[in-house]
Design a protein around this motif. Structure first.
Motif, PDB file in Angstrom:
ATOM      1  N   GLY A  18       0.766  -1.236   0.000  1.00  0.00           N
ATOM      2  CA  GLY A  18       0.000   0.000   0.000  1.00  0.00           C
ATOM      3  C   GLY A  18       0.794   1.281   0.000  1.00  0.00           C
ATOM      4  O   GLY A  18       0.228   2.360  -0.119  1.00  0.00           O
ATOM      5  N   TYR A  19       2.117   1.222   0.121  1.00  0.00           N
ATOM      6  CA  TYR A  19       2.917   2.442   0.138  1.00  0.00           C
ATOM      7  C   TYR A  19       4.067   2.322  -0.860  1.00  0.00           C
ATOM      8  O   TYR A  19       4.794   1.332  -0.851  1.00  0.00           O
ATOM      9  CB  TYR A  19       3.486   2.716   1.531  1.00  0.00           C
ATOM     10  CG  TYR A  19       2.434   3.060   2.550  1.00  0.00           C
ATOM     11  CD1 TYR A  19       2.005   4.374   2.721  1.00  0.00           C
ATOM     12  CD2 TYR A  19       1.845   2.062   3.321  1.00  0.00           C
ATOM     13  CE1 TYR A  19       1.023   4.687   3.649  1.00  0.00           C
ATOM     14  CE2 TYR A  19       0.859   2.366   4.253  1.00  0.00           C
ATOM     15  CZ  TYR A  19       0.455   3.681   4.410  1.00  0.00           C
ATOM     16  OH  TYR A  19      -0.513   3.983   5.323  1.00  0.00           O
ATOM     17  N   VAL A  20       4.220   3.338  -1.708  1.00  0.00           N
ATOM     18  CA  VAL A  20       5.317   3.394  -2.673  1.00  0.00           C
ATOM     19  C   VAL A  20       5.936   4.786  -2.589  1.00  0.00           C
ATOM     20  O   VAL A  20       5.220   5.790  -2.653  1.00  0.00           O
ATOM     21  CB  VAL A  20       4.820   3.129  -4.113  1.00  0.00           C
ATOM     22  CG1 VAL A  20       5.939   3.366  -5.114  1.00  0.00           C
ATOM     23  CG2 VAL A  20       4.295   1.703  -4.245  1.00  0.00           C
ATOM     24  N   LEU A  21       7.243   4.856  -2.428  1.00  0.00           N
ATOM     25  CA  LEU A  21       7.928   6.144  -2.344  1.00  0.00           C
ATOM     26  C   LEU A  21       7.928   6.823  -3.707  1.00  0.00           C
ATOM     27  O   LEU A  21       8.291   6.224  -4.715  1.00  0.00           O
ATOM     28  CB  LEU A  21       9.366   5.948  -1.860  1.00  0.00           C
ATOM     29  CG  LEU A  21      10.191   7.225  -1.646  1.00  0.00           C
ATOM     30  CD1 LEU A  21       9.589   8.067  -0.526  1.00  0.00           C
ATOM     31  CD2 LEU A  21      11.641   6.871  -1.347  1.00  0.00           C
ATOM     32  N   LYS A  22       7.527   8.084  -3.729  1.00  0.00           N
ATOM     33  CA  LYS A  22       7.518   8.839  -4.979  1.00  0.00           C
ATOM     34  C   LYS A  22       8.951   9.121  -5.433  1.00  0.00           C
ATOM     35  O   LYS A  22       9.868   9.191  -4.612  1.00  0.00           O
ATOM     36  CB  LYS A  22       6.783  10.170  -4.788  1.00  0.00           C
ATOM     37  CG  LYS A  22       5.315  10.047  -4.464  1.00  0.00           C
ATOM     38  CD  LYS A  22       4.607  11.395  -4.537  1.00  0.00           C
ATOM     39  CE  LYS A  22       5.071  12.347  -3.454  1.00  0.00           C
ATOM     40  NZ  LYS A  22       4.269  13.607  -3.459  1.00  0.00           N
ATOM     41  N   PRO A  23       9.161   9.323  -6.742  1.00  0.00           N
ATOM     42  CA  PRO A  23      10.491   9.726  -7.223  1.00  0.00           C
ATOM     43  C   PRO A  23      10.934  11.025  -6.556  1.00  0.00           C
ATOM     44  O   PRO A  23      10.102  11.838  -6.130  1.00  0.00           O
ATOM     45  CB  PRO A  23      10.276   9.918  -8.731  1.00  0.00           C
ATOM     46  CG  PRO A  23       9.076   9.098  -9.060  1.00  0.00           C
ATOM     47  CD  PRO A  23       8.200   9.138  -7.848  1.00  0.00           C
ATOM     48  N   ASP A  24      12.237  11.228  -6.483  1.00  0.00           N
ATOM     49  CA  ASP A  24      12.751  12.393  -5.760  1.00  0.00           C
ATOM     50  C   ASP A  24      12.263  13.708  -6.351  1.00  0.00           C
ATOM     51  O   ASP A  24      12.059  14.682  -5.620  1.00  0.00           O
ATOM     52  CB  ASP A  24      14.280  12.358  -5.704  1.00  0.00           C
ATOM     53  CG  ASP A  24      14.921  12.237  -7.077  1.00  0.00           C
ATOM     54  OD1 ASP A  24      14.179  12.189  -8.085  1.00  0.00           O
ATOM     55  OD2 ASP A  24      16.168  12.186  -7.149  1.00  0.00           O
ATOM     56  N   PHE A  25      12.040  13.778  -7.684  1.00  0.00           N
ATOM     57  CA  PHE A  25      11.596  15.042  -8.271  1.00  0.00           C
ATOM     58  C   PHE A  25      10.135  15.353  -7.933  1.00  0.00           C
ATOM     59  O   PHE A  25       9.663  16.457  -8.206  1.00  0.00           O
ATOM     60  CB  PHE A  25      11.814  15.062  -9.787  1.00  0.00           C
ATOM     61  CG  PHE A  25      11.160  13.932 -10.539  1.00  0.00           C
ATOM     62  CD1 PHE A  25       9.825  13.981 -10.882  1.00  0.00           C
ATOM     63  CD2 PHE A  25      11.899  12.826 -10.916  1.00  0.00           C
ATOM     64  CE1 PHE A  25       9.223  12.951 -11.581  1.00  0.00           C
ATOM     65  CE2 PHE A  25      11.313  11.784 -11.619  1.00  0.00           C
ATOM     66  CZ  PHE A  25       9.970  11.846 -11.952  1.00  0.00           C
ATOM     67  N   LEU A  26       9.409  14.406  -7.349  1.00  0.00           N
ATOM     68  CA  LEU A  26       8.059  14.678  -6.857  1.00  0.00           C
ATOM     69  C   LEU A  26       8.053  14.939  -5.350  1.00  0.00           C
ATOM     70  O   LEU A  26       7.000  15.205  -4.775  1.00  0.00           O
ATOM     71  CB  LEU A  26       7.123  13.505  -7.172  1.00  0.00           C
ATOM     72  CG  LEU A  26       6.787  13.284  -8.645  1.00  0.00           C
ATOM     73  CD1 LEU A  26       5.867  12.079  -8.808  1.00  0.00           C
ATOM     74  CD2 LEU A  26       6.142  14.525  -9.259  1.00  0.00           C
ATOM     75  N   ARG A  27       9.236  14.878  -4.724  1.00  0.00           N
ATOM     76  CA  ARG A  27       9.347  15.153  -3.290  1.00  0.00           C
ATOM     77  C   ARG A  27      10.113  16.442  -3.004  1.00  0.00           C
ATOM     78  O   ARG A  27      10.136  16.908  -1.872  1.00  0.00           O
ATOM     79  CB  ARG A  27      10.039  13.982  -2.579  1.00  0.00           C
ATOM     80  CG  ARG A  27       9.408  12.630  -2.837  1.00  0.00           C
ATOM     81  CD  ARG A  27       9.889  11.565  -1.855  1.00  0.00           C
ATOM     82  NE  ARG A  27      11.332  11.492  -1.736  1.00  0.00           N
ATOM     83  CZ  ARG A  27      12.116  10.695  -2.470  1.00  0.00           C
ATOM     84  NH1 ARG A  27      11.580   9.923  -3.405  1.00  0.00           N
ATOM     85  NH2 ARG A  27      13.416  10.665  -2.281  1.00  0.00           N
ATOM     86  N   ASP A  28      10.733  17.002  -4.031  1.00  0.00           N
ATOM     87  CA  ASP A  28      11.520  18.227  -3.884  1.00  0.00           C
ATOM     88  C   ASP A  28      10.591  19.435  -3.928  1.00  0.00           C
ATOM     89  O   ASP A  28       9.899  19.661  -4.928  1.00  0.00           O
ATOM     90  CB  ASP A  28      12.550  18.301  -5.009  1.00  0.00           C
ATOM     91  CG  ASP A  28      13.439  19.532  -4.912  1.00  0.00           C
ATOM     92  OD1 ASP A  28      13.259  20.337  -3.970  1.00  0.00           O
ATOM     93  OD2 ASP A  28      14.314  19.695  -5.789  1.00  0.00           O
ATOM     94  N   ILE A  29      10.560  20.215  -2.857  1.00  0.00           N
ATOM     95  CA  ILE A  29       9.633  21.343  -2.775  1.00  0.00           C
ATOM     96  C   ILE A  29       9.937  22.410  -3.820  1.00  0.00           C
ATOM     97  O   ILE A  29       9.086  23.243  -4.147  1.00  0.00           O
ATOM     98  CB  ILE A  29       9.660  21.951  -1.349  1.00  0.00           C
ATOM     99  CG1 ILE A  29       8.422  22.820  -1.120  1.00  0.00           C
ATOM    100  CG2 ILE A  29      10.947  22.728  -1.115  1.00  0.00           C
ATOM    101  CD1 ILE A  29       8.222  23.239   0.315  1.00  0.00           C
ATOM    102  N   GLN A  30      11.140  22.397  -4.387  1.00  0.00           N
ATOM    103  CA  GLN A  30      11.503  23.340  -5.442  1.00  0.00           C
ATOM    104  C   GLN A  30      11.519  22.662  -6.818  1.00  0.00           C
ATOM    105  O   GLN A  30      12.128  23.169  -7.757  1.00  0.00           O
ATOM    106  CB  GLN A  30      12.865  23.958  -5.148  1.00  0.00           C
ATOM    107  CG  GLN A  30      12.886  24.798  -3.872  1.00  0.00           C
ATOM    108  CD  GLN A  30      14.245  25.419  -3.612  1.00  0.00           C
ATOM    109  OE1 GLN A  30      15.275  24.868  -3.992  1.00  0.00           O
ATOM    110  NE2 GLN A  30      14.244  26.581  -2.971  1.00  0.00           N
ATOM    111  N   SER A  31      10.824  21.558  -6.934  1.00  0.00           N
ATOM    112  CA  SER A  31      10.827  20.789  -8.175  1.00  0.00           C
ATOM    113  C   SER A  31      10.305  21.620  -9.347  1.00  0.00           C
ATOM    114  O   SER A  31       9.336  22.369  -9.220  1.00  0.00           O
ATOM    115  CB  SER A  31       9.957  19.539  -8.015  1.00  0.00           C
ATOM    116  OG  SER A  31       9.848  18.844  -9.243  1.00  0.00           O
ATOM    117  N   SER A  32      10.960  21.474 -10.492  1.00  0.00           N
ATOM    118  CA  SER A  32      10.510  22.143 -11.718  1.00  0.00           C
ATOM    119  C   SER A  32       9.722  21.193 -12.614  1.00  0.00           C
ATOM    120  O   SER A  32       9.346  21.559 -13.726  1.00  0.00           O
ATOM    121  CB  SER A  32      11.720  22.680 -12.491  1.00  0.00           C
ATOM    122  OG  SER A  32      12.583  21.607 -12.878  1.00  0.00           O
TER     123      SER A  32
END
Length: 279
Positions: free
Chosen positions: A91-105
């Protein structure tokens, strides 16, 4: 229908299939929003037939909780089940890092570098013990073909299929190579579907298997020989030799039940970058 509760945004869909208009923000704004708040998406109450939307576009924007009508089998549930197959369905999958970066472009509709694009080669070799579609008709034999679909960001969504093999569900042989170019492999899902060809009407479903791109096991590249280039026009620097990349894919029914021993035999090879890149 949008509500905010303790920093959690809830979105109820009101369209048959999700689209960027479903997002409460523009693409990149929604991605950034989901790096510090939770978004819960659920089927609209107007779906009186318990139909589903495709969860992929919500995952592309980083939504954490994407609810489904679990009682309704089909493509959408295949994608959902496949997504969580990478962690045993806990039930839990870690999102890719670019979806966890608050400054993601990152923008789901306009993915650009530095995302590492990849080229996928799949040689669909053969099938084994494929079940009959119409078991009530004596002497019924399937004419199987294999369809391979990619789900991810819109630019990566694609599908290709093999030719059909006439009257052979026991050990059909295709030997065809399919080529896909994917810009954001971290979000891509791969779906294998075996269909029974019908020239008079829509092809009939036999079985499927869906898994995340990042979970695929592959072989090593080797030089191509003449006549081995795929018909898609993609010119890879790999050939399908007996290296670690051959896999039996065991098929599932529409309800996700195993159809063992039914399977297809494939070779998978992934290359970094897109064909034609000068870098």
């Amino acid at each position: 229908r949008v509500g905010r509760v303790l920093g959690t945004r809830e979105v109820g869909d009101s369209t048959p299939l999700p689209s960027p208009s479903l997002y409460p923000f523009t693409g990149n704004e929604f991605v950034q929003h989901n790096t510090w708040q939770l978004s819960r998406v659920y089927p609209s109450g107007l779906r009186t037939d318990s139909s589903n939307y495709n969860p992929q576009e919500l995952w592309n924007a980083g939504c954490q909780m994407v609810a489904m009508n679990m009682q309704t089998a089909g493509l959408e549930m295949d994608i959902c089940d496949g997504h969580f197959r990478q962690n045993g369905g806990c039930g839990y999958v870690l999102k890719p890092d670019f979806l966890r970066d608050i400054q993601s472009s990152f923008h789901p509709e306009k993915p650009i570098s530095p995302f590492k694009a990849q080229t996928l080669l799949i040689q669909v070799i053969s099938g084994q013990q494929l079940p009959k579609v119409d078991k009530t008709k004596e002497g019924s034999i399937v004419d199987p073909l294999v369809k391979v679909q990619i789900f991810g960001v819109r630019l990566d969504t694609a599908r290709q299929e093999t030719n059909y093999v006439e009257n052979n569900g026991f050990n059909p042989y295709w030997g065809q190579t399919l080529c896909f170019r994917v810009l954001v492999p971290e979000l891509a899902m791969l779906r294998f579907v075996v269909m029974d060809y019908d020239w008079k009407s829509r092809n009939d479903f036999i079985g499927q298997y869906t898994l995340p791109w990042t979970c695929m096991q592959q072989g090593e590249p080797a030089p191509l020989t003449p006549g081995q280039y795929p018909s898609s026009g993609c010119l890879p620097n790999a050939v399908l030799l007996p290296l670690p990349g051959y896999r039996h894919i065991h098929l599932l029914s529409k309800d996700g039940i195993s159809l063992r021993p039914a399977s297809i035999f494939v070779y998978i090879c992934i290359q970094e970058g897109l064909e034609g890149d000068e870098s």
